[in-house]
Design a protein around this motif. Structure first.
Motif, PDB file in Angstrom:
ATOM      1  N   LYS A   3      13.314  16.620  -0.169  1.00 22.54           N
ATOM      2  CA  LYS A   3      12.661  15.977   0.998  1.00 22.54           C
ATOM      3  C   LYS A   3      11.987  15.139   0.643  1.00 22.54           C
ATOM      4  CE  LYS A   3      11.367  15.213   5.336  1.00 22.54           C
ATOM      5  NZ  LYS A   3      10.265  15.523   6.639  1.00 22.54           N
ATOM      6  N   TYR A   4      12.429  13.038   0.297  1.00 22.14           N
ATOM      7  CA  TYR A   4      11.265  12.159  -0.537  1.00 22.14           C
ATOM      8  C   TYR A   4      10.320  11.535   1.017  1.00 22.14           C
ATOM      9  CZ  TYR A   4      14.736  12.833  -3.883  1.00 22.14           C
ATOM     10  OH  TYR A   4      15.124  13.878  -4.848  1.00 22.14           O
ATOM     11  N   ILE A   5      10.688  11.962   2.175  1.00 25.00           N
ATOM     12  CA  ILE A   5      10.093  11.035   2.824  1.00 25.00           C
ATOM     13  C   ILE A   5       9.121  12.175   3.798  1.00 25.00           C
ATOM     14  CG2 ILE A   5       9.939   9.743   5.174  1.00 25.00           C
ATOM     15  CD1 ILE A   5      12.212   7.919   4.250  1.00 25.00           C
ATOM     16  N   ASN A  35       5.491   8.308  -4.555  1.00 21.19           N
ATOM     17  CA  ASN A  35       6.185   8.548  -5.068  1.00 21.19           C
ATOM     18  C   ASN A  35       5.536   7.348  -6.466  1.00 21.19           C
ATOM     19  OD1 ASN A  35       8.542   6.497  -5.398  1.00 21.19           O
ATOM     20  ND2 ASN A  35       8.762   8.606  -4.180  1.00 21.19           N
ATOM     21  N   GLU A  36       6.999   7.109  -7.876  1.00 20.96           N
ATOM     22  CA  GLU A  36       6.586   6.192  -8.978  1.00 20.96           C
ATOM     23  C   GLU A  36       8.178   4.806  -8.499  1.00 20.96           C
ATOM     24  OE1 GLU A  36       9.749   8.837  -9.423  1.00 20.96           O
ATOM     25  OE2 GLU A  36       7.653   9.317  -9.928  1.00 20.96           O
ATOM     26  N   LEU A  41       3.650   3.134   4.043  1.00 19.65           N
ATOM     27  CA  LEU A  41       2.414   3.603   4.606  1.00 19.65           C
ATOM     28  C   LEU A  41       2.479   2.957   5.626  1.00 19.65           C
ATOM     29  CD1 LEU A  41      -0.114   2.867   2.105  1.00 19.65           C
ATOM     30  CD2 LEU A  41      -0.290   5.155   2.770  1.00 19.65           C
ATOM     31  N   LEU A  42       1.416   4.369   7.213  1.00 25.55           N
ATOM     32  CA  LEU A  42       1.095   3.075   8.734  1.00 25.55           C
ATOM     33  C   LEU A  42       0.007   3.104   8.639  1.00 25.55           C
ATOM     34  CD1 LEU A  42       3.608   6.121  10.882  1.00 25.55           C
ATOM     35  CD2 LEU A  42       3.785   3.807   9.881  1.00 25.55           C
ATOM     36  N   PHE A  43      -0.520   2.320   8.939  1.00 23.79           N
ATOM     37  CA  PHE A  43      -1.827   1.360   8.590  1.00 23.79           C
ATOM     38  C   PHE A  43      -2.268   1.531  10.379  1.00 23.79           C
ATOM     39  CE2 PHE A  43      -1.523   0.844   4.879  1.00 23.79           C
ATOM     40  CZ  PHE A  43      -3.063   0.618   3.811  1.00 23.79           C
ATOM     41  N   ILE A 108       5.374  -0.214  -0.670  1.00 29.05           N
ATOM     42  CA  ILE A 108       5.202  -1.217  -1.700  1.00 29.05           C
ATOM     43  C   ILE A 108       6.266  -0.307  -2.880  1.00 29.05           C
ATOM     44  CG2 ILE A 108       3.738  -0.942  -3.562  1.00 29.05           C
ATOM     45  CD1 ILE A 108       1.490  -0.325  -1.466  1.00 29.05           C
ATOM     46  N   VAL A 109       6.815  -1.516  -3.060  1.00 25.34           N
ATOM     47  CA  VAL A 109       8.585  -1.263  -4.364  1.00 25.34           C
ATOM     48  C   VAL A 109       7.833  -1.081  -5.673  1.00 25.34           C
ATOM     49  CG1 VAL A 109      10.623  -1.775  -4.562  1.00 25.34           C
ATOM     50  CG2 VAL A 109      10.152  -1.708  -2.313  1.00 25.34           C
ATOM     51  N   PHE A 110       7.286  -0.323  -6.158  1.00 23.64           N
ATOM     52  CA  PHE A 110       6.656  -0.532  -8.162  1.00 23.64           C
ATOM     53  C   PHE A 110       8.548  -0.848  -8.668  1.00 23.64           C
ATOM     54  CE2 PHE A 110       4.509   2.710  -5.005  1.00 23.64           C
ATOM     55  CZ  PHE A 110       3.299   1.409  -5.701  1.00 23.64           C
TER      56      PHE A 110
END
Length: 112
Positions: A3-5, A35-36, A41-43, A108-110
């Motif tokens: 599971k990634y999420i 992850n990389e 995130l929820l704010f 955020i997409v790295f």
């Protein structure tokens, strides 16, 4: 199956704004995944709270779930309201100010 999420339940329809509460005089965050490749995130911000100027190594996509906020990117201001989205390019300095109580999802997409 991996599971990634994290944090949120799979195969369930949900209202993301209900997944995080606004706390008096605070900025709260819940990490959905980190992850990389991507960070989600929820704010939640109480009125008047601010994230100081900073930058990230990836492109940032923010969508307001409730309320409104002011984003400043390299000295240019943007007011975002519920259901509005803004993309902040990687490396650009930005800050966030809560004009009122608000909630957002931040992705955020790295680079890879």
């Amino acid at each position: 199956m991996k599971k990634y999420i994290n944090y949120l339940k799979s195969e369930e329809v949900m209202d993301l704004s209900a997944e995080i509460k606004v706390s008096q005089d605070k900025i709260k965050t819940e990490t959905i995944t980190d992850n990389e490749a991507v960070k989600i995130l929820l704010f939640s911000f109480d009125k008047g709270k601010e994230l100081k100027e900073h930058s990230t190594k990836g492109d940032v996509l923010v969508t307001i779930l409730e309320g409104s906020a002011e984003f400043q990117i390299e000295n240019k201001s943007y007011t975002l309201n519920k259901n509005e989205t803004l993309i902040i390019p990687a490396g650009m300095t930005h800050k966030v100010f809560a004009k009122e109580k608000f909630k957002m999802i931040l992705i955020i997409v790295f680079p890879y």
